[in-house]
Design a protein around this motif. Structure first.
Motif, mmCIF file in Angstrom:
data_model
loop_
_atom_site.group_PDB
_atom_site.id
_atom_site.type_symbol
_atom_site.label_atom_id
_atom_site.label_comp_id
_atom_site.label_asym_id
_atom_site.label_seq_id
_atom_site.Cartn_x
_atom_site.Cartn_y
_atom_site.Cartn_z
ATOM 1 N N GLY A 266 1.066 -1.241 0.070
ATOM 2 C CA GLY A 266 -0.022 0.320 0.307
ATOM 3 C C GLY A 266 0.851 1.516 0.016
ATOM 4 O O GLY A 266 -0.196 2.429 0.646
ATOM 5 N N GLU A 267 1.861 1.242 -0.095
ATOM 6 C CA GLU A 267 2.794 2.283 -0.193
ATOM 7 C C GLU A 267 2.761 3.511 -1.272
ATOM 8 O O GLU A 267 1.977 4.303 -0.937
ATOM 9 C CB GLU A 267 4.222 1.444 -0.919
ATOM 10 N N GLU A 268 2.028 2.651 -2.645
ATOM 11 C CA GLU A 268 1.543 4.473 -3.300
ATOM 12 C C GLU A 268 -0.173 4.917 -2.908
ATOM 13 O O GLU A 268 0.331 5.982 -3.333
ATOM 14 C CB GLU A 268 1.428 3.191 -5.208
ATOM 15 N N LEU A 269 -0.292 4.367 -1.651
ATOM 16 C CA LEU A 269 -1.596 5.089 -1.304
ATOM 17 C C LEU A 269 -1.165 6.315 -0.911
ATOM 18 O O LEU A 269 -1.584 7.110 -0.865
ATOM 19 C CB LEU A 269 -2.345 4.498 -0.283
ATOM 20 N N LEU A 270 0.202 6.035 0.227
ATOM 21 C CA LEU A 270 0.859 7.079 0.756
ATOM 22 C C LEU A 270 1.494 8.204 -0.332
ATOM 23 O O LEU A 270 1.207 9.154 0.112
ATOM 24 C CB LEU A 270 1.803 7.169 1.815
ATOM 25 N N LYS A 271 1.936 7.728 -1.581
ATOM 26 C CA LYS A 271 2.445 8.736 -2.358
ATOM 27 C C LYS A 271 1.149 9.744 -2.585
ATOM 28 O O LYS A 271 1.414 10.548 -2.621
ATOM 29 C CB LYS A 271 3.025 7.852 -3.579
ATOM 30 N N GLN A 272 0.188 9.068 -3.106
ATOM 31 C CA GLN A 272 -1.025 9.295 -4.058
ATOM 32 C C GLN A 272 -1.105 10.607 -2.569
ATOM 33 O O GLN A 272 -2.113 12.004 -3.353
ATOM 34 C CB GLN A 272 -2.272 9.116 -4.266
ATOM 35 N N ALA A 273 -1.489 10.540 -1.539
ATOM 36 C CA ALA A 273 -2.272 11.173 -0.919
ATOM 37 C C ALA A 273 -1.637 12.318 -0.436
ATOM 38 O O ALA A 273 -1.846 13.761 -0.327
ATOM 39 C CB ALA A 273 -2.154 10.664 0.610
ATOM 40 N N LEU A 274 0.423 12.505 -0.514
ATOM 41 C CA LEU A 274 1.114 13.334 -0.508
ATOM 42 C C LEU A 274 0.724 13.718 -0.848
ATOM 43 O O LEU A 274 0.776 15.632 -1.232
ATOM 44 C CB LEU A 274 2.258 12.288 0.381
ATOM 45 N N LYS A 275 0.982 13.636 -2.623
ATOM 46 C CA LYS A 275 0.427 14.821 -3.480
ATOM 47 C C LYS A 275 -0.912 15.407 -3.804
ATOM 48 O O LYS A 275 -0.802 16.332 -4.345
ATOM 49 C CB LYS A 275 0.482 13.645 -4.666
#
Length: 288
Positions: A93-102
């Motif tokens: 779920g790393e992409e979930l965090l990356k997208q949320a930060l963007k």
């Protein structure tokens, strides 16, 4: 002296500390103690469907894993960030965090006292500088040790009071990230009664109110102990957490935390008197 002792312990190989934890867990299981009694009471309360043998097995594994958590925390506090990162072998779920930060809407990461949550400070710091609440430890030597570790991870530390909440609110509105562990027993002024593991218990409203007011992303974050290292799991939380109905928000937040804990229930800190002041069990921890 205690500060020096913790510093020395942090330098010992983790395998040695695990062996020590294994030995101590055997003693904890065989001898009477409040640590054991509270753990057993909590497990019987939240997992009543388990047989006596299953309860005993879970109790034994829980005592061992709780001690693992403590020695791992000392290692994470006393070692460089790269050491903590080297222990992570899988991330989901790393992409979930990356997208949320963007998205610049702010991010609320919900953690529980589960697995090696201290390791998550190093991992999150790879993406951003979080703002977290910090309550000084009553022991000055321990507090000095932990506080230094927090500073090494470049976290923005705020007090666990109204000023800290205001700072976090502002940080989220600016697109920042905060990490909150909402599975503790709050003061009556900061909580409402809601279901947690089938029990009507006083639960914090901090995450719910922050999510409602800022409409930030709310994600769950776990660090699960495995044979060859640690697995980090980042997951979506229920959208109703940011809804207007406070009771509904707290209820679904609790359900999401239950799901996180049930990934490996033996890795949760069951020795905490989480179920105090319940109307149905007012004397649950009497004499413990």
């Amino acid at each position: 002296m205690l500060y020096i002792f913790l510093t020395v312990v942090a330098k010992l190989p983790l395998a040695w500390l695990y062996m020590l934890a294994n030995c101590l867990s055997v003693l904890l299981y065989l001898l009477p103690s409040s640590f054991k009694n509270i753990t057993r009471t909590n497990l019987q309360l939240v997992y009543p469907e388990l047989s006596k043998d299953e309860q005993k097995s879970l109790l034994r594994r829980s005592l061992t894993n709780q001690l693992y958590t403590y020695v791992e925390s000392v290692k994470c506090w006393g070692m460089p960030k790269d050491y903590s990162l080297s222990l992570i072998h899988t991330v989901e779920g790393e992409e979930l965090l990356k997208q949320a930060l963007k998205d610049d809407k702010g991010v609320i990461l919900v953690l529980t006292h589960f697995g090696c949550w201290e390791l998550l400070n190093a991992w999150v710091n790879e993406y951003t500088e979080p703002m977290i609440m910090y309550k000084p430890n009553k022991n000055k030597a321990v507090d000095r040790f932990i506080f230094k570790a927090r500073q090494n991870f470049k976290a923005n530390l705020v007090a666990t009071d109204k000023t800290g909440v205001a700072a976090i609110f502002k940080h989220l509105k600016q697109g920042g990230l905060t990490m909150i562990l909402p599975d503790h027993l709050p003061k009556p002024s900061g909580g409402i009664y809601a279901q947690f593991f089938g029990q009507e218990i006083l639960c914090t409203t901090l995450v719910s109110k922050l999510a409602q007011k800022t409409q930030s992303h709310v994600l769950g974050l776990s660090c699960i102990r495995q044979k060859d290292g640690f697995k980090i799991v980042c997951q979506k939380m229920h959208s109703d957490i940011a809804g207007a109905d406070l009771y509904r928000s707290v209820t679904v937040l609790n359900q999401n935390m239950e799901q996180m804990i049930n990934q490996a229930p033996e890795q949760y800190i069951w020795s905490y008197k989480r179920f105090r002041h319940m109307p149905n069990h007012p004397y649950l921890y009497k004499s413990m």
